[in-house]
Scaffold this active site. Structure first.
Site, PDB file in Angstrom:
ATOM      1  N   LYS A  96       0.834  -1.214   0.000  1.00  0.00           N
ATOM      2  CA  LYS A  96       0.000   0.000   0.000  1.00  0.00           C
ATOM      3  C   LYS A  96       0.861   1.254   0.000  1.00  0.00           C
ATOM      4  CE  LYS A  96      -4.446  -1.761   1.192  1.00  0.00           C
ATOM      5  NZ  LYS A  96      -5.754  -1.575   1.764  1.00  0.00           N
ATOM      6  N   LYS A 146      -3.836 -10.120  -6.736  1.00  0.00           N
ATOM      7  CA  LYS A 146      -5.144 -10.501  -6.185  1.00  0.00           C
ATOM      8  C   LYS A 146      -6.244  -9.549  -6.698  1.00  0.00           C
ATOM      9  CE  LYS A 146      -5.944  -8.004  -1.933  1.00  0.00           C
ATOM     10  NZ  LYS A 146      -6.776  -7.954  -0.793  1.00  0.00           N
ATOM     11  N   LYS A 172     -10.938  -4.722  -4.475  1.00  0.00           N
ATOM     12  CA  LYS A 172     -12.075  -3.845  -4.769  1.00  0.00           C
ATOM     13  C   LYS A 172     -11.630  -2.428  -5.080  1.00  0.00           C
ATOM     14  CE  LYS A 172     -13.678  -4.327  -0.082  1.00  0.00           C
ATOM     15  NZ  LYS A 172     -12.687  -3.660   0.753  1.00  0.00           N
TER      16      LYS A 172
HETATM   17  P1  ATP Z   1      -8.935  -2.984  -0.786  1.00  0.00           P
HETATM   18  O1  ATP Z   1      -8.779  -3.199  -2.259  1.00  0.00           O
HETATM   19  O2  ATP Z   1      -9.741  -1.786  -0.424  1.00  0.00           O
HETATM   20  O3  ATP Z   1      -7.637  -3.072  -0.022  1.00  0.00           O
HETATM   21  P2  ATP Z   1      -9.773  -5.698  -0.524  1.00  0.00           P
HETATM   22  O4  ATP Z   1     -10.531  -6.049  -1.748  1.00  0.00           O
HETATM   23  O5  ATP Z   1      -8.388  -6.203  -0.393  1.00  0.00           O
HETATM   24  O6  ATP Z   1      -9.823  -4.149  -0.275  1.00  0.00           O
HETATM   25  P3  ATP Z   1     -10.618  -6.042   2.239  1.00  0.00           P
HETATM   26  O7  ATP Z   1     -11.716  -5.186   2.759  1.00  0.00           O
HETATM   27  O8  ATP Z   1      -9.234  -5.644   2.593  1.00  0.00           O
HETATM   28  O9  ATP Z   1     -10.694  -6.197   0.662  1.00  0.00           O
HETATM   29  O10 ATP Z   1     -10.864  -7.554   2.640  1.00  0.00           O
HETATM   30  C1  ATP Z   1     -12.059  -8.158   3.067  1.00  0.00           C
HETATM   31  C2  ATP Z   1     -11.881  -9.647   3.132  1.00  0.00           C
HETATM   32  O11 ATP Z   1     -11.804 -10.197   1.811  1.00  0.00           O
HETATM   33  C3  ATP Z   1     -10.594 -10.099   3.829  1.00  0.00           C
HETATM   34  O12 ATP Z   1     -10.862 -11.249   4.614  1.00  0.00           O
HETATM   35  C4  ATP Z   1      -9.671 -10.447   2.723  1.00  0.00           C
HETATM   36  O13 ATP Z   1      -8.711 -11.415   3.085  1.00  0.00           O
HETATM   37  C5  ATP Z   1     -10.641 -11.009   1.679  1.00  0.00           C
HETATM   38  N1  ATP Z   1     -10.133 -10.833   0.326  1.00  0.00           N
HETATM   39  C6  ATP Z   1      -9.781  -9.671  -0.258  1.00  0.00           C
HETATM   40  N2  ATP Z   1      -9.387  -9.857  -1.530  1.00  0.00           N
HETATM   41  C7  ATP Z   1      -9.481 -11.194  -1.760  1.00  0.00           C
HETATM   42  C8  ATP Z   1      -9.211 -12.032  -2.883  1.00  0.00           C
HETATM   43  N3  ATP Z   1      -8.782 -11.527  -4.032  1.00  0.00           N
HETATM   44  N4  ATP Z   1      -9.427 -13.357  -2.770  1.00  0.00           N
HETATM   45  C9  ATP Z   1      -9.876 -13.876  -1.614  1.00  0.00           C
HETATM   46  N5  ATP Z   1     -10.152 -13.153  -0.511  1.00  0.00           N
HETATM   47  C10 ATP Z   1      -9.960 -11.835  -0.565  1.00  0.00           C
END
Ligand code: ATP
Ligand code: LTN
Length: 336
Positions: free
Chosen positions: A117, A199, A202
């Site tokens: 980040k 990965k 969002k």
């Molecule tokens: P951001 O992009 O805002 O950092 P994010 O998509 O990584 O957000 P988080 O809110 O950080 O999402 O994560 C919510 C949950 O979803 C966490 O348990 C995280 O481990 C899971 N998660 C996030 N991205 C993935 C992915 N690509 N595959 C599986 N699990 C995921």
């Protein structure tokens, strides 16, 4: 006979940074819903974590309510589980400060999410981003959670939460339950559709890279159609076939089929057919969530009522741990 066995305590949270992706759903949220029947569960919308990256205030407010509604829409029952917004429960920030003082600079500096980040937001490497994992530790330890359902990307943060808890328990006396990660087999790491070595996230600025839980069926078909694959044109799980491996993982999560069965089903067929089938399985999986979400969003008063009750229930539990911690570290507590 009444079952008197104590249920396991489960806690998890998600940031309201945007509409959850298919990665969030398959990696985390789907497990939240299935765990809620047999465990004592608490689930939070982590808005305090969200401001480690600059947010537009009106958008953050709106997204927090929408994320809360989505948690109900994925099947969480607010009577059965405690569903709340992190900033509504002030004990999170209070315990996080204390835990900061029991976390070494070097430990926090090793976190790969901090490094990623920081690289992504080079103009805003704030101290909150650095201490993100101690706030996450506070979220978990306040509720004495036994299990924390997360995607694989959060495992390192959970290990740090365990280390902090063990350290605190060692210095004083047993105070915190040591939490265990719960990482589902399939779907633990759903990859970007445009760059399957990264990965699915969002906050990815490329809309084609991720499928949101609120995408229309047409959008979903288009996104899978343009997903990056390889030139072999054979549906099989193998090293170096990141794009196809990712699509197979998604299809497996949505249909319950294992990789052998998927390879058989698409034997002799091209990637076009496979991509379409993956898209249809995703659409079918998330349709009930979408229907429930739009129904809930037509009654905001109900959502607010659930959030207020959730915050009250969470705060009651959190307070017990926080008072204990404050007493142990030596704060002067005045009887009210
Ligand atoms: P951001 O992009 O805002 O950092 P994010 O998509 O990584 O957000 P988080 O809110 O950080 O999402 O994560 C919510 C949950 O979803 C966490 O348990 C995280 O481990 C899971 N998660 C996030 N991205 C993935 C992915 N690509 N595959 C599986 N699990 C995921
Ligand atoms: N950091 C997590 C979100 C999160 C969380 C938590 C997950 C905040 N607090 C407590 C589990 C337990 C993420 O998914 N990025």
């Amino acid at each position: 006979m009444e079952n008197t066995e104590k249920k396991a305590r489960v806690l998890s949270a998600i940031q309201p940074t945007s509409v959850p992706t298919l990665g969030n759903y398959l990696g985390a949220l789907k497990n939240w819903a299935s765990m809620s029947a047999d465990n004592d569960c608490l689930y939070a919308v982590a808005d305090l974590h969200a401001i480690t990256v600059r947010q537009d205030p009106a958008k953050l407010r709106k997204q927090t309510l929408e994320m809360y509604a989505l948690l109900l829409a994925i099947g969480l029952d607010p009577e059965e589980s405690v569903v709340f917004v992190q900033s509504h429960v002030p004990q999170h920030a209070e315990l996080a400060w204390i835990l900061n003082c029991y976390t070494q600079f070097g430990e926090a500096a090793r976190m790969t999410q901090f490094k990623d980040k920081s690289a992504k937001h080079a103009d805003n490497i704030n101290v909150g981003l650095f201490s993100y994992p101690t706030l996450m530790a506070a979220d978990i330890l306040l509720y004495q959670a036994d299990y924390v359902p997360i995607g694989a990307d959060q495992k390192q943060h959970l290990e740090l939460a365990r280390d902090i808890a063990e350290r605190f328990n060692g210095i004083y006396s047993p105070t915190f339950t040591i939490p265990n990660p719960y990482i589902g087999k399939a779907g633990a790491r759903v990859m970007s559709l445009q760059d399957p070595t990264k990965k699915m996230s969002k906050s990815d600025p490329n809309p084609k890279a991720s499928v949101s839980l609120l995408d229309t069926a047409d959008d979903i078909r288009k996104k899978f159609k343009s997903a990056v694959t390889d030139s072999e044109a054979k549906v099989r799980y193998a090293d170096g076939k990141d794009g196809i491996n990712n699509l197979m993982a998604i299809y497996s999560c949505c249909t319950g089929l294992d990789y052998d069965a998927i390879e058989k089903e698409f034997d002799g067929k091209g990637y076009g057919d496979f991509k379409l089938a993956v898209a249809e399985s995703v659409i079918e999986n998330i349709k009930p969530v979408q229907d429930k979400y739009y129904e809930l969003m037509s009654d905001k008063a109900y959502i607010e009522k659930c959030a207020a009750e959730g915050a009250m229930k969470a705060s009651y539990i959190a307070n017990k741990t926080l008072s204990k911690v404050m007493r142990k570290v030596g704060f002067w507590q005045i009887k009210k």
